[in-house]
Design an enzyme around this catalytic site. Structure first.
Site, mmCIF file in Angstrom:
data_model
loop_
_atom_site.group_PDB
_atom_site.id
_atom_site.type_symbol
_atom_site.label_atom_id
_atom_site.label_comp_id
_atom_site.label_asym_id
_atom_site.label_seq_id
_atom_site.Cartn_x
_atom_site.Cartn_y
_atom_site.Cartn_z
ATOM 1 N N ASP A 88 0.846 -1.184 0.000
ATOM 2 C CA ASP A 88 0.000 0.000 0.000
ATOM 3 C C ASP A 88 0.886 1.240 0.000
ATOM 4 O O ASP A 88 2.107 1.150 0.159
ATOM 5 C CB ASP A 88 -0.946 0.016 1.216
ATOM 6 C CG ASP A 88 -0.211 -0.304 2.513
ATOM 7 O OD1 ASP A 88 0.940 0.142 2.672
ATOM 8 O OD2 ASP A 88 -0.791 -0.998 3.358
ATOM 9 N N ASP A 90 1.358 5.211 1.588
ATOM 10 C CA ASP A 90 0.989 6.156 2.636
ATOM 11 C C ASP A 90 1.486 7.546 2.271
ATOM 12 O O ASP A 90 2.529 7.701 1.623
ATOM 13 C CB ASP A 90 1.581 5.737 3.988
ATOM 14 C CG ASP A 90 1.014 4.422 4.479
ATOM 15 O OD1 ASP A 90 -0.136 4.106 4.135
ATOM 16 O OD2 ASP A 90 1.724 3.699 5.200
ATOM 17 N N ASP A 169 10.147 4.371 13.121
ATOM 18 C CA ASP A 169 10.808 3.271 13.820
ATOM 19 C C ASP A 169 12.188 2.946 13.257
ATOM 20 O O ASP A 169 13.199 3.083 13.948
ATOM 21 C CB ASP A 169 9.906 2.027 13.835
ATOM 22 C CG ASP A 169 9.325 1.696 12.470
ATOM 23 O OD1 ASP A 169 9.786 2.280 11.467
ATOM 24 O OD2 ASP A 169 8.434 0.840 12.389
#
Length: 473
Positions: A88, A90, A169
């Site tokens: 996907d 983002d 992260d």
């Protein structure tokens, strides 16, 4: 080095992310003017424009037209740089969630702990996130909240793109693609780590894992998916902090488990979980048996074969269901409890299985909240493991017509292929499904009599009637 970047960019991005330029327009992708050495040109990164998602670009352009920053970010850019197809796309922006939601007719504001905007294009969904900032200085409005252990309870502290990069992260996930100049911007040396195949946590790993323990599962998943090595400094705190996963909401851990086991790299993910001691917080009942030196069943081989089967089906673009995977992983804990109930409470096999299934699933949902739409099929798959050995007469045909037959047969096949002694039962069912009706009738007639014990009648013993005495009436 990150402090140097932050200092250099601070003058550009400090203050309200909606600060206007002299001409009244917003600083659309003014992003990296002070950090050109971290700008990776299209000639260098070589991401083909045709592989970029049209809907994600529409969202980014709409944000830019409204005077905000709009960039593609995260896993989609990482995967494109690795010549992989992104799952996907983002988008990230300096517009606050409420501001971004107003720009899209099909935009929906979601989340409480972490506010996002979802923009829907038919079946496609584009996620829009606002630049996040650090929790070092707690805002007084309650937009950011952490518990005593450091875990983030609410994360709506907004900042600049540099703040956002440092809040992500792993370095390989902190890469930003600007649709205007088609350059990738890197604030954390993620492009270099990507080329070296290294997974490195941004910031102090221990603090970042305490902020969100699920990042430890993400480390295992990305290492498996990308075939990367985890940086030693990023790996060392994982084992001591693994028990923190028990404080995560079970529903969230169920979703993370599906990402680990249903993304095409289930076996490698399982191996990483075992190596990093992250499997026990997810499947404590299974771990207890795996640690038992007296275990006399091929449980780990069954789990590995089930995960291989899942990877193979996904590679063939076939459907997979969490029900089958959980049924395979939890089969032997259920069997152990069933045998205990039969031994201690003298319960028949089927009622003992039902009770064991209730106990095992009830304990599992404390770790990973299995929805009812999956727990019911799990029970049915287990129940059919007791029915499949009884194959006489028309019973075999009735079993084949049941909704869970195929999943139950697959589990039976995995059990026997993993080393469980079932006297060729799975091969019998394989042959039975592949022959015509006449051959099926012959197979049923040729079954061993042991499968259908013959009922014997009790012999009646003759007892002569007592003679009635004359004074009896």
């Amino acid at each position: 080095m990150l402090k140097t970047i932050s200092k250099a960019l601070g003058k550009v991005f400090r203050g309200n992310p909606k600060t206007k330029n002299d001409d009244g327009s917003m600083p659309t992708s003014a992003i990296i003017t002070e950090a050109k050495k971290h700008r990776i040109t299209e000639e260098e990164h070589k991401i083909p424009r045709r592989l970029l998602d049209d809907n994600a670009l529409k969202v980014a352009y709409r944000l830019q037209d409204a005077g905000y920053d709009g960039l593609l970010v995260g896993g989609c850019i990482r995967d494109l740089l690795l010549n992989k197809k992104p799952k996907d796309f983002d988008v990230t922006t300096n517009a606050h969630p409420e501001e971004a939601a107003e720009l899209f007719r099909r935009g929906r504001l979601i989340g409480r702990r972490f506010k996002l905007v979802h923009v829907r294009f038919g079946r496609d969904l584009i996620e829009v996130a606002t630049f996040r900032a650090s929790h070092d200085s707690q805002p007084e409005d309650g937009s950011g909240e952490q518990c005593d252990s450091g875990m983030i309870l609410r994360d709506n502290v907004y900042g600049t793109i540099e703040d956002d990069a440092l809040r992500r992260d792993f370095t390989v996930n902190a890469l930003y693609y600007c649709p205007k100049d088609h350059c990738v911007y890197d604030f954390t040396n993620g492009f270099e780590d990507l080329q070296k195949g290294v997974l490195r946590m941004i910031g102090d790993p221990e603090d970042r894992y305490k902020e969100d323990p699920v990042r430890m599962l993400r480390a295992a998943r990305f290492a498996a998916k990308l075939d990367f090595t985890i940086d030693p400094a990023s790996e060392s705190p994982i084992r001591p902090l693994a028990p923190m996963l028990k404080h995560i909401a079970p529903a969230r851990l169920f979703d993370e488990t599906l990402k680990l086991f249903q993304s095409g790299h289930a076996l490698k993910s399982y191996q990483q979980l075992r190596r990093l001691e992250l499997f026990e917080p997810l499947f404590s009942q299974v771990q207890v048996l795996l640690d038992d030196p007296q275990l006399d069943v091929p449980m780990e081989r069954l789990i590995e074969n089930a995960l291989k089967n899942t990877d193979r089906r996904l590679a063939q673009r076939k459907s997979v269901t969490p029900a089958f995977l959980f049924a395979a992983i939890l089969w032997y804990p259920t069997q152990k409890r069933m045998q205990k109930l039969m031994r201690e409470k003298k319960m028949p096999p089927l009622p003992a299985l039902h009770e064991a299934a209730n106990q095992v699933i009830a304990e599992q949902v404390r770790s990973t909240a299995i929805p009812r739409r999956f727990s019911t099929p799990i029970r049915e798959i287990w129940e059919m493991q007791l029915r499949l050995p009884r194959r006489q007469g028309h019973r075999a045909h009735r079993l084949m017509e049941m909704p869970r037959f195929r999943a139950a047969y697959d589990l039976l096949l995995l059990r026997e292929n993993s080393g469980e002694q079932l006297d060729g039962l799975s091969q019998w069912w394989t042959d039975f499904q592949n022959v015509n009706s006449e051959a099926q009738a012959e197979m049923l007639n040729g079954l061993d009599k042991i499968d259908k014990p013959r009922r014997t009648r009790r012999k009646k013993t003759y007892k002569p009637k007592k003679e009635r005495s004359g004074n009896e009436s």
